[in-house]
Design a protein around this motif. Structure first.
Motif, short mmCIF file in Angstrom:
data_model
loop_
_atom_site.label_atom_id
_atom_site.label_comp_id
_atom_site.label_asym_id
_atom_site.label_seq_id
_atom_site.Cartn_x
_atom_site.Cartn_y
_atom_site.Cartn_z
N VAL A 3 -6.94 -0.70 -4.77
CA VAL A 3 -6.56 -1.13 -6.11
C VAL A 3 -6.83 0.00 -7.11
N PHE A 4 -7.97 0.66 -6.94
CA PHE A 4 -8.34 1.76 -7.83
C PHE A 4 -7.27 2.86 -7.81
N ILE A 5 -6.84 3.25 -6.61
CA ILE A 5 -5.85 4.32 -6.50
C ILE A 5 -4.52 3.90 -7.13
N ARG A 6 -4.09 2.66 -6.82
CA ARG A 6 -2.79 2.21 -7.35
C ARG A 6 -2.82 2.12 -8.88
N LEU A 7 -3.93 1.64 -9.44
CA LEU A 7 -4.02 1.54 -10.90
C LEU A 7 -4.10 2.94 -11.52
N ILE A 64 -0.42 -7.84 -4.73
CA ILE A 64 0.64 -7.43 -5.65
C ILE A 64 0.83 -5.91 -5.62
N LEU A 65 -0.29 -5.19 -5.61
CA LEU A 65 -0.20 -3.73 -5.70
C LEU A 65 0.38 -3.09 -4.44
N ARG A 66 0.33 -3.83 -3.31
CA ARG A 66 0.93 -3.25 -2.10
C ARG A 66 2.32 -3.82 -1.83
N SER A 67 2.83 -4.65 -2.76
CA SER A 67 4.18 -5.21 -2.57
C SER A 67 5.22 -4.12 -2.85
N LYS A 68 6.35 -4.23 -2.17
CA LYS A 68 7.44 -3.26 -2.38
C LYS A 68 7.84 -3.22 -3.84
N GLU A 69 7.83 -4.40 -4.46
CA GLU A 69 8.26 -4.51 -5.85
C GLU A 69 7.42 -3.62 -6.76
N LYS A 109 -2.78 1.71 10.92
CA LYS A 109 -2.17 0.41 10.63
C LYS A 109 -2.82 -0.19 9.39
N GLU A 110 -2.07 -1.04 8.69
CA GLU A 110 -2.66 -1.74 7.55
C GLU A 110 -3.83 -2.58 8.06
N PRO A 111 -4.97 -2.51 7.42
CA PRO A 111 -6.08 -3.34 7.91
C PRO A 111 -5.80 -4.82 7.67
N GLU A 112 -6.32 -5.64 8.56
CA GLU A 112 -6.15 -7.09 8.43
C GLU A 112 -6.79 -7.55 7.11
#
Lengths: 467, 467
Positions: free
Chosen positions: A384-388, A341-346, A365-368
């Motif tokens: 997740v920590f950075i996005r929050l 969710i946190l990496r979604s464009k939305e 590149k985005e890791p698998e």
């Protein structure tokens, strides 16, 4: 992600330590060989924090960390960007001589779980990196200093006997043939053990066995050999100083992965995880010291070692109040869902100045997505920590002219510092710095079926809730 | 040697059972995840047989058999030749739903030992064959019959939710579009668990969830899919009989390797091993029934299952008296040493009519010597058994005109039937059929250094002798 086993650990260690030193924070994750030592030790809804600690201490005493994921995140001071470098360490306790051998448990369901998510157990048991906590290291050093009997393992004894007989024959031939030079050396092929300490004991025992013969090992393109060299008494005394260095090196290799944790302690880097109660117990017990009996002692000592710990799960749970309208986000039930969710464009487009998060280990590149791989999960926890943190940093800002700095991000999560998420307990988190709230058991618990057409079975409730 | 994991077990089982049925005798060997559950449970020189049994029962309860070696030896009725076919089975306990999960231990020194001798632990933990003893199988069947709650594992729950949501969407689209045929099927890719029983529970749960939709799995060239087919009520009832077969098959796969042991029991083949006390305890406990508290009960029941057991180590130890002059032979200290001596030209030429021993698994070539690989060790144990039996058969014969038959060989070792070697104990072997001799502790034990120039240290003696 960089996979680290005992084969490349020694070589990579300096660059790993350097990466930690340069990091803004370090995210960790562990995959364990089991969770509940017995059904009675399963977490329940009614555990007080002390009960939970007591139960999880048992877990830590029985099971081991098979894979330790570590991702170093570094904030670029000039650009709005974090760079991530991930490592996946495979760990396995190794014996220190035949009688100093740890027993550790696997839970069949944990083995299946990790297998299903792709863990290769040969990397754990055949090639794992050893580790010792400070107490174990101290006791090993004491035994070595006091020349206590440390018995060779069965297979090392076999190697010892084989090599000894070869060297004995060589010495005999040498003594019969006066023409040979004193400096001549003799080589015997040998197969080293997966346990480096056993290999050291082998050399030590050979040296003890042959006076005035100097014994070393060489490793030329994967061919391992023991080298015996005839030296004069004077020379022997001089060379014998090498033995001290060899012993120090053998101890260092046995301390193994704990060196990485010591680097985390020395550098006092903020530690980030996701639902990390068990992780911090393992961090302390396996790589520092045996867990104390009392939770309060543990809390006090842990904060002295790791002054800033952030559990992204606790941050997530407690940020809901600031963004009650973001139901999609707060319905996420696992690290993987939250990460997606946190990496979604939305989501990304909801907040200005989203920092770039770049995975250096996968060359940008985005890791698998590899859920339950400790290396990936440590990356996801840090992500997740950075996005929050960014979401919280933006909460009061509205439209500003500058992207939040690392200091801004850290300030935004300050209220959650050292709060460790607890699953299924009377309180929702453990505060490492404050006295815990009194846990109050609810007087009544109302249980109903989700599907209300089905009757409620008390035995099913008992099994599910585990009380 | 044929390596058998969970991936090829089902396919090979019929031919393995056939090979057992055709065998004259079956040699076995096991590699264990540990030997001593704690230092206090180490065998000592002063163990009575009952004490030893009590200690080893603890071992059996904590550790598991990682690799089970089985070699079927068949005597050619027309030629003086034995043909050997070897199998190495990798085993791992699997859970039966989330809460029925065995915990099992590893001893670090056993892990190193097996690693050093080449065991690949991914074959054990990632790809091991499951097994259940009769009691576990019975209890599983009871739970299934009573429709007791068997919870899905975490990863199977995730698969269940993913597949359910796909099927639900398909049903919805189907109901909206009246043009589609009733017989249409819908395919969802899925990733099966390493635990076959979990895969069965997944299908069972999906069937429970979707009424009038029939759920199956297909496996086409490694692509695993769940197939949902819309069927009429009448058809559903008819097809639902398949569910019984699926359940039976799932139970059979969980019983797994125990089927091989059951075949040994049914065919009453002579069982051969080398130093096999722990092996017979595992044979009973893990694949038949929990070990009884009393040694005498165990002995009685074991002989009922396996009427003829030969421990080559006990035969070896007790044949010394017949050939006191063969010091080289009787100095052998391990299975490998003994095997090498018995296949040397020097030994073979001492006795007439040596039977040919041909390894079918290696197409007649001598199998590679792989000590402590259970498959090889079972071959070596059987090889040693034949050579010793032949030596004993020839002892009274002198020059005869005919090679000893299988019956002659068996008769020659008859006095050692059901005598199991004991290491370090007050008596040298356990007789499965007779009451054990009273074990008498020696009044004095005289201990001296091999190197008499060195002083004797009582602490070293204590550590070595473990008393």
């Amino acid at each position: 992600m960089i996979e680290v086993t005992n084969e490349n650990f020694e070589q990579l260690l300096p660059s790993i330590e350097e990466t930690i030193r340069m990091a803004s924070f370090v995210a960790i994750d562990m995959e364990l060989s089991g969770l509940n030592a017995s059904p009675a030790l399963k977490p329940t809804l009614f555990d007080s924090i002390e009960e939970r600690y007591r139960k999880q201490r048992e877990t830590v005493n029985r099971f081991v960390c098979c894979q330790f994921g570590l991702t170093c995140f570094k904030r670029d001071p000039f650009v709005n960007k974090y760079t991530a470098k991930s490592f996946g360490f495979y760990l396995c306790p190794r014996s220190l001589g035949e009688s100093r051998s740890k027993r550790f448990a696997f839970d069949a369901s944990a083995v299946e779980f990790l297998s299903d998510y792709g863990l290769d157990f040969s990397k754990v048991l055949n090639a794992g990196i050893p580790y010792l906590n400070e107490e174990e290291e101290y006791s090993l050093k004491q035994d070595l200093a006091n020349d206590c009997l440390i018995e060779l393992s069965k297979q090392t004894t076999a190697e010892f006997e084989y090599i000894s007989s070869k060297i004995t024959k060589w010495i005999a031939s040498f003594e019969n043939d006066k023409k040979q030079e004193w400096s001549e050396s003799f080589y015997v092929d040998y197969v080293p053990s997966v346990n480096d300490f056993s290999n050291y004991l082998l050399i030590k025992e050979l040296r003890r066995n042959f006076k005035n013969i100097w014994i070393k090992t060489t490793d030329d393109k994967g061919t391992h050999q023991v080298v015996a060299s005839r030296v004069s008494k004077e020379e022997y005394t001089r060379i014998a100083l090498e033995a001290f260095k060899d012993e120090e090196f053998a101890i260092k290799r046995s301390v193994g992965f704990s060196q990485v944790v010591r680097c985390l302690i020395e550098t006092r880097k903020p530690i980030v995880g996701f639902n990390m109660m068990l992780d911090i117990l393992y961090l302390y017990n396996d790589f520092y010291r045996k867990l104390p009996r009392k939770l309060n002692t543990f809390k006090k000592e842990f904060v002295e070692l790791f002054p800033e710990t952030y559990d992204s799960k606790a941050i997530f749970n407690n940020s809901k109040k600031y963004y009650p309208e973001m139901t999609d986000l707060f319905n996420a039930r696992s690290l993987e869902e939250l990460y997606q969710i946190l990496r979604s464009k939305e989501f990304l487009s909801r907040f200005l100045y989203q920092p770039v998060i770049e995975s250096e280990s996968t060359k940008g590149k985005e890791p698998e997505t590899l859920p339950h791989d400790a290396g990936f999960d440590s990356y996801a926890s840090g992500y997740v920590f950075i996005r929050l943190a960014h979401m919280l940093a933006m909460k009061d800002k509205g439209i500003t002219k500058e992207a939040p700095t690392w200091t801004d991000h850290l300030r935004a999560v300050n209220e959650f510092k050292n709060q460790i998420n607890l699953i299924r307990a009377t309180v929702h988190f453990l505060d490492l710095e404050k006295d815990d709230r009194n846990s109050i058991r609810p007087q009544w618990l109302v249980v109903e079926n989700r599907d209300k057409s089905e009757p409620l079975s008390i035995s099913k409730v008992r099994l599910e809730a585990n009380f």
